[in-house]
Design an enzyme around this catalytic site. Sequence first.
Site, mmCIF file in Angstrom:
data_model
loop_
_atom_site.group_PDB
_atom_site.id
_atom_site.type_symbol
_atom_site.label_atom_id
_atom_site.label_comp_id
_atom_site.label_asym_id
_atom_site.label_seq_id
_atom_site.Cartn_x
_atom_site.Cartn_y
_atom_site.Cartn_z
ATOM 1 N N TRP A 103 34.030 33.330 20.969
ATOM 2 C CA TRP A 103 35.136 33.469 21.930
ATOM 3 C C TRP A 103 35.263 34.910 22.409
ATOM 4 O O TRP A 103 35.528 35.144 23.587
ATOM 5 C CB TRP A 103 36.440 32.948 21.334
ATOM 6 C CG TRP A 103 36.345 31.496 20.980
ATOM 7 C CD1 TRP A 103 36.377 30.941 19.732
ATOM 8 C CD2 TRP A 103 36.157 30.389 21.892
ATOM 9 N NE1 TRP A 103 36.221 29.578 19.817
ATOM 10 C CE2 TRP A 103 36.081 29.221 21.115
ATOM 11 C CE3 TRP A 103 36.027 30.293 23.281
ATOM 12 C CZ2 TRP A 103 35.895 27.955 21.682
ATOM 13 C CZ3 TRP A 103 35.848 29.027 23.856
ATOM 14 C CH2 TRP A 103 35.784 27.884 23.045
ATOM 15 N N ASP A 172 43.489 37.456 21.171
ATOM 16 C CA ASP A 172 43.300 36.012 21.278
ATOM 17 C C ASP A 172 43.652 35.415 19.919
ATOM 18 O O ASP A 172 42.897 35.548 18.955
ATOM 19 C CB ASP A 172 41.847 35.713 21.653
ATOM 20 C CG ASP A 172 41.557 34.221 21.742
ATOM 21 O OD1 ASP A 172 42.457 33.408 21.428
ATOM 22 O OD2 ASP A 172 40.419 33.866 22.123
ATOM 23 N N LYS A 196 45.188 24.348 19.110
ATOM 24 C CA LYS A 196 44.720 24.603 17.757
ATOM 25 C C LYS A 196 45.889 24.517 16.773
ATOM 26 O O LYS A 196 45.880 23.721 15.860
ATOM 27 C CB LYS A 196 44.048 25.980 17.650
ATOM 28 C CG LYS A 196 42.968 26.264 18.693
ATOM 29 C CD LYS A 196 41.693 25.515 18.431
ATOM 30 C CE LYS A 196 40.617 25.559 19.504
ATOM 31 N NZ LYS A 196 40.374 26.778 20.209
HETATM 32 C C1 LIG Z 1 39.402 27.227 21.318
HETATM 33 C C2 LIG Z 1 39.453 28.675 21.527
HETATM 34 C C3 LIG Z 1 39.408 29.234 22.804
HETATM 35 C C4 LIG Z 1 39.241 28.405 24.058
HETATM 36 O O1 LIG Z 1 40.409 27.699 24.303
HETATM 37 P P1 LIG Z 1 40.585 26.786 25.604
HETATM 38 O O2 LIG Z 1 42.057 26.521 25.573
HETATM 39 O O3 LIG Z 1 39.749 25.572 25.389
HETATM 40 O O4 LIG Z 1 40.158 27.554 26.785
HETATM 41 C C5 LIG Z 1 39.488 30.608 22.928
HETATM 42 N N1 LIG Z 1 39.619 31.398 21.845
HETATM 43 C C6 LIG Z 1 39.674 30.895 20.591
HETATM 44 C C7 LIG Z 1 39.817 31.816 19.429
HETATM 45 C C8 LIG Z 1 39.592 29.519 20.396
HETATM 46 O O5 LIG Z 1 39.644 29.022 19.157
#
Ligand SMILES: *Cc1c(COP(=O)(O)O)cnc(C)c1O
Length: 361
Positions: A103, A172, A196
């Site tokens: 990511w 993030d 998540k």
């Molecule tokens: C799943 C994830 C993403 C991507 O998320 P989307 O909502 O599908 O764009 C980005 N960063 C992390 C750490 C993730 O686990």
Amino acid sequence: MQERIHNFNAGPAALPLPVLEEIKDSFLNFSGSGMSITEVSHRSKWFDDVINDAIERTQRLLKLNDQYKVLFLQGGASMQFCMIPLNFLSDGRSADYINTGTWSTKAIKEAQIQNKSIKIVASSEDKNFCYIPENIPFTKDAAFVHLTSNNTIKGTQFESLPDTGNVPMIIDMSSDIMSRPLDMSNIGMIYAGAQKNIGPAGACMVIIRQDLLDLVPDHIPSMLSYNTFASKNSMYNTPPCFSIYTIQLVLKWLEDTIGGLEKMDAQNREKANLLYDYIDNSDFYNATAQIGSRSLMNVTFRLPSEDLEKTFVEKAINEGLGGLKGHRSVGGCRASIYNPTGINAINDLVSFMKGFEKQSG
Ligand SMILES: *Cc1c(COP(=O)(O)O)cnc(C)c1O
């Protein structure tokens, strides 16, 4: 399958059962409106109450001061990869990025696509992202430092946040937001795709410090500007109402049933320790993340062969343990054990793992 399973999916992922039950019970007639939450106007008092309660609970859970705005955007965490450099790196500013896996790599790519000036100040790619870099040489006058606090795919996590001096962090937190208390003192922005740890897919939570909004240029598209959403309480256009409503219920569960982030953290540590301890004491399973860098949310491990991993995942689902396959890019196995996953699910997983080891080891 007649019964609900233990769901170890990485995302979309397990939600607290009381939240799902509340949705079910109020689905046809939300809060006396005579309509479903999926049918009420986002300009109604009913939805205002939902979004404002979600914001207030976020402020209380994370102990935010009034410098921070809580926003809900669409496009997932992935849209943030694009919006961050677009909004904060005009006028020749430069930013530091830490690369700890899939990511982070994608976030870096989106800045590079826009020809923005960024510096990768640390990376754990040399060891297949199995650790979190330390002693990072940050740039003093960077606009921000971007990092991924929990690496969902590689199974690593910052145990504590780095000291970036005066430079604000943009983090993030898609897969560990609200999993533990957070020191906001040097955080400019955090963002998290809801699916998540805090809700269903559709909304991305963004918590942004007001001073970062001053960096946003005027001439970018409205839907890609943080100012658009900050000035309209996330309702410039129709927000992802159902996702925000579910987030509100998850936050209510976190506050009222769990009792806040310290309590959640204690439960999460107990869960992760149980699983890692078992894996570390077995010669059959091998944890892939280095000690000191291990994620409390996504436990990644290998078996002695890919054939055994395939059989393991198949047998597990027959026992009501779902979602244990590793990400398609890395293989292996992964148990995602977010906030809603109870200790009973970990106990059941460990006893299944013991049985499987006995049969196959
Ligand atoms: C799943 C994830 C993403 C991507 O998320 P989307 O909502 O599908 O764009 C980005 N960063 C992390 C750490 C993730 O686990």
